[in-house]
Motif scaffolding. Sequence first.
Motif, mmCIF file in Angstrom:
data_model
loop_
_atom_site.group_PDB
_atom_site.id
_atom_site.type_symbol
_atom_site.label_atom_id
_atom_site.label_comp_id
_atom_site.label_asym_id
_atom_site.label_seq_id
_atom_site.Cartn_x
_atom_site.Cartn_y
_atom_site.Cartn_z
ATOM 1 N N UNK A 71 91.481 -10.134 45.030
ATOM 2 C CA UNK A 71 91.356 -10.940 43.824
ATOM 3 C C UNK A 71 90.517 -10.217 42.774
ATOM 4 N N UNK A 72 89.462 -9.531 43.223
ATOM 5 C CA UNK A 72 88.604 -8.792 42.293
ATOM 6 C C UNK A 72 89.383 -7.669 41.622
ATOM 7 N N UNK A 73 90.145 -6.902 42.413
ATOM 8 C CA UNK A 73 90.921 -5.806 41.856
ATOM 9 C C UNK A 73 91.988 -6.331 40.894
ATOM 10 N N UNK A 74 92.628 -7.450 41.240
ATOM 11 C CA UNK A 74 93.645 -8.008 40.361
ATOM 12 C C UNK A 74 93.041 -8.405 39.010
ATOM 13 N N UNK A 75 91.878 -9.052 39.044
ATOM 14 C CA UNK A 75 91.239 -9.456 37.779
ATOM 15 C C UNK A 75 90.881 -8.235 36.939
ATOM 16 N N UNK A 76 90.334 -7.205 37.594
ATOM 17 C CA UNK A 76 89.990 -5.982 36.871
ATOM 18 C C UNK A 76 91.226 -5.359 36.227
ATOM 19 N N UNK A 77 92.296 -5.238 36.994
ATOM 20 C CA UNK A 77 93.476 -4.540 36.510
ATOM 21 C C UNK A 77 94.238 -5.341 35.466
ATOM 22 N N UNK A 78 94.235 -6.669 35.602
ATOM 23 C CA UNK A 78 94.857 -7.479 34.555
ATOM 24 C C UNK A 78 94.144 -7.289 33.223
#
Length: 695
Positions: free
Chosen positions: A409-416
């Motif tokens: 979830x953290x990586x998804x938020x960063x990449x979005x």
Amino acid sequence: MSVEPRRFLPLLTSHRTGRSAVTCEYRCGNACAHPAPNQSDNEYFGDVVKNVVSRRGALKASAVLTASAAGFAALSGTATAAPPPHAGKPGRPGKPGKPVPGTDFDAVAPNTADAVVIPDGYEQNVVIRWGDAVLPGAPKFDFHRQTASAQAKQFGYNNDFVGLIPQDPLNWRNLLVVNHEYTTETDMFPADQYDPENPTEEQVRIAIAAHGLSVVQAVRDPRGGLRVVPSRYNRRITGETEFEVRGPAAGSDYLKTSADPTGRKVLGTQNNCAGGVTPWGTVLSGEENFNQYFANASSVTDPVVAKRLSRYGLSGGATTRKWERYDDRWDVAKEPNEVNRFGWVVEIDPNDPHSKPVKHTALGRFKHEAANIKITKDGRVAVYSGDDERFDYIYKFVSKGRYKKGKSAHARRHNMALLDEGTLYVARFEGNSPAEEIDGTGTLPSDGEFDGTGKWIPLASGNESYVDGFTAEEVYIFTRLAADTVGATKMDRPEDIEPNPVNGRIYAALTNNSDRGAAGKPGADEVNPRNGNRNGHILEWEEKRGDAAATTFEWRLLLVCGDPATADTYFGGFPKDQVSPISCPDNVAFDRHGNLWISTDGNALGANDGLFSVPVDGPNRGQVKQFLTVPVGAETCGPVVTDDLVLVAVQHPGEGAGAAEPESHWPDGGKANPRPAIVSVWRKGRFHSGRIGIR
């Protein structure tokens, strides 16, 4: 094997493409019957070629041609002199070899069957169709008793993009994400219930709920194919779901409405066409022909606003669907900024059913066919997107920040968040051939290829505009007008654009443009080499040094589509008597071998649309083979190609005749009305062990 190229059938319609007139009306507002929105007089490619010597001098022009030839030697992996013609480098196949892995199947012949026709030795099933349950409490679909509340829990209409996101290492559980591009009310409601001139408010609400996206969990069925199961991940996103506006144009005065004075919250997404699965496990979806939903552009008197509306294809008074009767936001005379809130790339996180979907303004506003990603050499994100309109452009966005690996979830938020800031570019193409050799007939120039070089022209980065007369927010919101100003190359309806994960090159489907070369319209150029281009072509390019962050590239045409027996077609140099006919390429995908798979929309050769494979390297480069066809009146969308599974979306089967006497009864058969659906295909009797296109 040899494939018979001329097994064509009488045209199914007298419309100017292979689509029915009804499809053109409801899908894109009958765009081809109206003047192309791009009426700019920016210098187009033919003029660039004619003037290149006088502008730069003969010596510099020679250097351009030499550099391009060297670049294509690099594409073949050859650092020394270019190999002899037909020696097997990209674009110049050698002697055809044995079938390439992933393409070893018996080609399906062109046909007009009311069925999904697949190769011998393969099986199929319908995964999900319009009206099937997505959310708990969804009633069983009843064609004669539809409601808006039911449709909001059911699979939407006219499925387009298909994304498959594995949830375990064996791919047994997957998230299936599907766009619902548009509604055709004359086909989706019983004829005795629907009056096109006077739709009811409930029918309008049903149609709004049938747009958007569906997310469902799909598991492998031991008997073959996929099947949908109840899951906490299942979700419907409709024309009334709340979206967050992000990026440099968020909060702009051009995005503020009476319902949203912040300019940061939009209800719904419309006309979602193709899309892409990101490296971090979310889905990007392009809002395409949104213009047709907005009424009364002809009543706008402000010349600046009127020009902006016209450039995006808005014209006339009442719309076909009449939504403006029940909600003022669809009336530009009452809510002039609402239209500016559509035409974006949207992102959803299917892993989090409670997350708010996003509209990304940094990627520009136009008729996005799709958005697909390649990671740059320094770890940033490049996003490619085509503007699906006659004489419109190809774009690229490169993020400022760097990609973080992982799908937490953290990586998804960063990449979005990477898609919130970066540089937006538009493409300009130049060719290698003398102008007199590009005569609009599709005849190959003397060097044996349509090829050349290109440049990415920056439009804006963050809050800085690179276009004279435009602020940064104006570049993002009125991107077409900004691109006109910098002299981008006018293309033949650029649709899906995707990077090849094996060879690193980028491939774009250019569907068609029958107006190319018409009176007062741009004529043929080397990257769009045919006047009256009814069948389309496939463009291939490689960024300098193979880096998606580069601002220059080298290009060539892989395919010039159509009847292989005619002189105006080209199949990468492969023998034309050994290929399947192909017309109007639309969506593209790749298998793990790097083969390109192409789905078609509007076959102008008289047969049903289909899905085709084609190797892009080696001696079989350009060997087009038809893997399947879709039913009467349908378009092939998606697709997804895994080692042991092919997925396609069958869109608008039987569309055009109306609900009273439909031309198709697929997929339910009998006298049933047709229903758009997702189909999976696999090797017969060898599910999860047999491989697609491998004997």
